[in-house]
Design a protein around this motif. Structure first.
Motif, PDB file in Angstrom:
ATOM      1  N   ALA A 189      70.003  41.477 -27.078  1.00 61.66           N
ATOM      2  CA  ALA A 189      68.969  41.639 -26.050  1.00 61.66           C
ATOM      3  C   ALA A 189      68.401  40.291 -25.632  1.00 61.66           C
ATOM      4  O   ALA A 189      68.132  40.054 -24.444  1.00 61.66           O
ATOM      5  CB  ALA A 189      67.860  42.554 -26.562  1.00 61.66           C
ATOM      6  N   ALA A 190      68.201  39.406 -26.601  1.00 58.86           N
ATOM      7  CA  ALA A 190      67.652  38.079 -26.288  1.00 58.86           C
ATOM      8  C   ALA A 190      68.565  37.324 -25.333  1.00 58.86           C
ATOM      9  O   ALA A 190      68.098  36.629 -24.418  1.00 58.86           O
ATOM     10  CB  ALA A 190      67.440  37.290 -27.572  1.00 58.86           C
ATOM     11  N   ALA A 191      69.868  37.470 -25.533  1.00 57.72           N
ATOM     12  CA  ALA A 191      70.816  36.798 -24.642  1.00 57.72           C
ATOM     13  C   ALA A 191      70.729  37.371 -23.227  1.00 57.72           C
ATOM     14  O   ALA A 191      70.759  36.630 -22.228  1.00 57.72           O
ATOM     15  CB  ALA A 191      72.231  36.946 -25.187  1.00 57.72           C
ATOM     16  N   GLU A 192      70.625  38.683 -23.105  1.00 55.80           N
ATOM     17  CA  GLU A 192      70.519  39.319 -21.787  1.00 55.80           C
ATOM     18  C   GLU A 192      69.240  38.923 -21.065  1.00 55.80           C
ATOM     19  O   GLU A 192      69.202  38.866 -19.825  1.00 55.80           O
ATOM     20  CB  GLU A 192      70.556  40.839 -21.929  1.00 55.80           C
ATOM     21  N   LEU A 193      68.202  38.666 -21.818  1.00 58.81           N
ATOM     22  CA  LEU A 193      66.888  38.380 -21.233  1.00 58.81           C
ATOM     23  C   LEU A 193      66.648  36.897 -20.991  1.00 58.81           C
ATOM     24  O   LEU A 193      65.570  36.509 -20.539  1.00 58.81           O
ATOM     25  CB  LEU A 193      65.795  38.939 -22.153  1.00 58.81           C
ATOM     26  N   THR A 194      67.628  36.081 -21.298  1.00 59.80           N
ATOM     27  CA  THR A 194      67.527  34.644 -21.036  1.00 59.80           C
ATOM     28  C   THR A 194      68.104  34.392 -19.642  1.00 59.80           C
ATOM     29  O   THR A 194      69.304  34.563 -19.413  1.00 59.80           O
ATOM     30  CB  THR A 194      68.286  33.838 -22.097  1.00 59.80           C
ATOM     31  N   ILE A 195      67.241  33.992 -18.712  1.00 60.20           N
ATOM     32  CA  ILE A 195      67.581  34.036 -17.283  1.00 60.20           C
ATOM     33  C   ILE A 195      67.130  32.776 -16.555  1.00 60.20           C
ATOM     34  O   ILE A 195      66.064  32.213 -16.837  1.00 60.20           O
ATOM     35  CB  ILE A 195      66.909  35.265 -16.624  1.00 60.20           C
ATOM     36  N   ASP A 196      67.955  32.361 -15.592  1.00 62.85           N
ATOM     37  CA  ASP A 196      67.555  31.363 -14.602  1.00 62.85           C
ATOM     38  C   ASP A 196      67.080  32.149 -13.387  1.00 62.85           C
ATOM     39  O   ASP A 196      67.873  32.512 -12.512  1.00 62.85           O
ATOM     40  CB  ASP A 196      68.740  30.457 -14.268  1.00 62.85           C
ATOM     41  N   LYS A 197      65.804  32.437 -13.329  1.00 58.83           N
ATOM     42  CA  LYS A 197      65.279  33.362 -12.320  1.00 58.83           C
ATOM     43  C   LYS A 197      65.325  32.805 -10.899  1.00 58.83           C
ATOM     44  O   LYS A 197      65.488  33.564  -9.940  1.00 58.83           O
ATOM     45  CB  LYS A 197      63.844  33.766 -12.672  1.00 58.83           C
ATOM     46  N   ASP A 198      65.185  31.487 -10.745  1.00 61.80           N
ATOM     47  CA  ASP A 198      65.155  30.940  -9.388  1.00 61.80           C
ATOM     48  C   ASP A 198      66.482  30.299  -8.974  1.00 61.80           C
ATOM     49  O   ASP A 198      66.586  29.718  -7.889  1.00 61.80           O
ATOM     50  CB  ASP A 198      64.009  29.939  -9.233  1.00 61.80           C
ATOM     51  N   GLY A 199      67.492  30.389  -9.843  1.00 61.00           N
ATOM     52  CA  GLY A 199      68.817  29.921  -9.473  1.00 61.00           C
ATOM     53  C   GLY A 199      68.971  28.430  -9.334  1.00 61.00           C
ATOM     54  O   GLY A 199      69.901  27.962  -8.653  1.00 61.00           O
ATOM     55  N   ASP A 200      68.095  27.651  -9.994  1.00 61.46           N
ATOM     56  CA  ASP A 200      68.202  26.194  -9.867  1.00 61.46           C
ATOM     57  C   ASP A 200      69.023  25.560 -10.981  1.00 61.46           C
ATOM     58  O   ASP A 200      69.075  24.336 -11.117  1.00 61.46           O
ATOM     59  CB  ASP A 200      66.811  25.561  -9.830  1.00 61.46           C
ATOM     60  N   GLY A 201      69.668  26.411 -11.795  1.00 67.31           N
ATOM     61  CA  GLY A 201      70.507  25.886 -12.860  1.00 67.31           C
ATOM     62  C   GLY A 201      69.773  25.610 -14.155  1.00 67.31           C
ATOM     63  O   GLY A 201      70.376  25.128 -15.118  1.00 67.31           O
TER      64      GLY A 201
END
Length: 418
Positions: free
Chosen positions: A170-182
Motif C-alpha cells: 500500500a505504501a508503494a501505491e500511495l507514493t505519488i508525484d502528484k504534480d508530474g514534475d518528476g
C-alpha cells in the motif's frame, strides 16, 4: 472606642485568615507538557484541593528539554518538587540515585488502590525494594492512515488483518508525484526512527528479534531475526522510496501526516489532539502482523515523589487522587494519553473524545504489546544506539555495518552503567 474595637476585630480576622493560610500544606507537582496540558492538570489539582482543603498543589509545567534540565538542577540543589512526572525508561536511573520515595508502605496500607489499573502499566515501576513510582497514563503505538489520500489513490483502507507486506504494498501505491514534475510529493508512509518506540522496536519484535538484555549487558539488535526486521524498514525506505528521507520531510515539517505529505504513520495517542485540530480525516488500526506475530510497544509516564519532600503524606494523597477514577477521568480530557484505569478507558470520558477515531484500538493494543525497555543507563544507551542506527538509513552505509556499530556503542553504554 468603636473605632478601636472595629480595628481590633479586623486585625484578629486578618491574623486568623493568615494563620489558616499558613497552616495549609503546600506541595509542588512538576511535569513536562504543553501550556494546555498544564491547564488541565491545574483543574485536576483544583478538584483534589476541593476534597483536601488542607493541601494546596502548585502545578509547574515545562517543555520536555526544559523540564529535565530544571529537574536535575533542583535535585542537585536540594530543592526538588514534591511530586514530579517520570518517563518509565528513565525511572531506574532516578530510583538508583536514592532521590525517590519508596511508595510501597503506602501501597501496603491500601492494597486495593491498584485494583482496576492495567497490570502491564505497573511493570516498569516494580523493584526488589518496592515501587518508587506509579503510572500516570500510557501509550501504545498503532497505525494511523489518511482516508482522503487512500480514497484519492483508490487504495483500500488498512485493516486489523494487515501484514507488513500489505503495508509495504500500500505504501508503494500511495507514493505519488502528484504534480508530474518528476519529484515525489506524497509518500506512502513516514515514521520517526531514532527512538525504538514508534516503529523499529515493534518491527523487530514482530520478526522474532529482541532489543536488549540489560542484565547480561547485551544489545541484541544484530540477531538474524532483528536484522530481518531492520531490512524490512530499509527496503521500504531506500528501495521502494515509500518513506521520505529526513531531508525531504524537513521541507514540509517534522511529521509527515501532520504536514499532509504522508498517507500513513506510526504514533501513539499523544498525536491525536494535534491531528484532530489540523482537521485530518484519519483512521487508526492495529500494527501490521509480522512473521512472529503482531507486536507493538507500550510505554508510560508516571508519578514519583521526592525522597526529601517535607510532606510525604500530602504528596501521596495527590498521587492517589490523580491515579483514582476521578483523577483519571479528568486526565482523559487532555486527550494526549490513555488512562491507566479500565473503568475510565471504557467510559465516555475516553471513548467519547472529540477526535473522530476509534480510541479503543489503542487500548486493545495492550493485548499484543511489549513493555518498552526500562533500565539504568537507558538514556545513554538509547542515544548511542539511535545515533549509530541513523547510518542504516543512508544509501552509502550497509545495514550490517550500522547495526554492528549500534551494538558496539550500545554495549559500551550498558557496561558503563552496570
Amino acid at each position: 472606642m468603636k473605632l478601636v474595637t472595629t480595628t481590633g476585630l479586623a486585625l484578629l480576622m486578618a491574623v486568623g485568615a493568615a494563620g489558616s493560610a499558613f497552616a495549609q500544606t503546600e506541595i509542588t507537582f512538576s511535569l513536562w507538557g504543553s501550556p494546555q496540558e498544564g491547564e488541565v492538570w491545574q483543574e485536576i489539582a483544583s478538584a483534589f484541593e476541593a476534597e483536601h482543603p488542607d493541601i494546596a498543589v502548585n502545578v509547574e509545567v515545562a517543555d520536555w528539554d526544559g523540564y529535565w534540565e530544571k529537574l536535575r538542577v533542583q535535585v542537585a540543589g536540594g530543592t526538588p518538587p514534591d511530586v514530579f512526572a517520570m518517563d518509565a525508561p528513565l525511572y531506574p536511573d532516578w530510583q538508583s540515585r536514592g532521590v525517590l520515595l519508596n511508595l510501597q508502605p503506602y501501597l501496603d496500607a491500601d492494597p486495593e488502590m491498584l485494583d482496576g489499573i492495567y497490570p502491564t502499566t505497573l511493570e516498569a515501576y516494580k523493584t526488589d525494594e518496592g515501587m518508587f513510582g506509579l503510572p500516570r497514563d500510557f501509550q501504545t503505538i498503532v497505525l494511523f492512515y489518511n482516508k482522503d489520500m487512500f480514497d484519492a489513490a483508490g487504495v483500500e483502507y488498512p485493516t486489523s488483518e494487515w501484514t507488513w507486506q500489505d503495508f509495504r504494498d500500500a505504501a508503494a501505491e500511495l507514493t505519488i508525484d502528484k504534480d508530474g514534475d518528476g519529484t515525489t510529493d506524497q509518500w506512502g508512509a513516514w515514521a520517526e526512527v531514532y527512538d525504538m518506540e514508534p516503529l523499529w522496536g515493534p518491527v523487530v519484535w514482530s520478526h522474532g528479534g529482541e532489543i536488549v538484555d540489560p542484565e547480561a549487558g547485551e544489545t541484541l539488535i544484530d540477531s538474524p531475526e532483528a536484522m530481518e526486521g531492520f531490512e524490512f524498514i530499509r527496503s521500504v525506505w531506500l528501495d521502494d522510496k515509500s518513506m521520505p528521507t529526513s531531508e525531504q520531510l524537513s521541507q514540509y515539517g517534522w511529521d509527515g501526516l501532520l504536514s499532509g505529505v504522508a498517507a500513513m504513520g506510526f504514533s501513539g495517542h499523544w498525536s491525536v489532539p494535534e491531528y484532530s485540530q489540523a482537521g485530518l480525516n484519519l483512521g487508526v488500526v492495529p500494527m501490521p502482523e509480522g512473521p512472529a506475530g503482531r507486536k507493538t510497544m507500550v510505554n508510560s509516564a508516571g508519578f514519583v515523589v521526592s525522597a526529601s519532600t517535607p510532606n510525604p503524606d500530602a504528596a501521596w494523597e495527590f498521587v492517589k487522587y490523580a491515579t483514582s477514577e476521578a483523577g483519571q477521568t479528568e486526565l482523559a480530557k487532555i486527550g494526549l494519553a490513555i488512562p491507566i484505569r479500565e473503568s475510565v478507558t471504557s467510559s465516555d470520558a475516553y471513548l467519547g473524545q472529540e477526535a473522530d477515531i476509534d480510541h479503543q484500538v489503542f487500548v486493545d493494543a495492550l493485548e499484543y504489546a511489549n513493555v518498552k525497555p526500562s533500565f539504568k543507563g537507558y538514556e545513554e544507551w538509547s542515544g548511542a544506539v539511535g545515533d549509530a542506527l541513523s547510518l542504516a538509513w543512508s544509501e552509502g552505509v550497509p545495514l550490517e555495518d550500522a547495526l554492528a556499530e549500534a551494538v558496539d556503542y550500545g554495549n559500551d553504554a550498558l557496561a558503563a552503567n552496570r
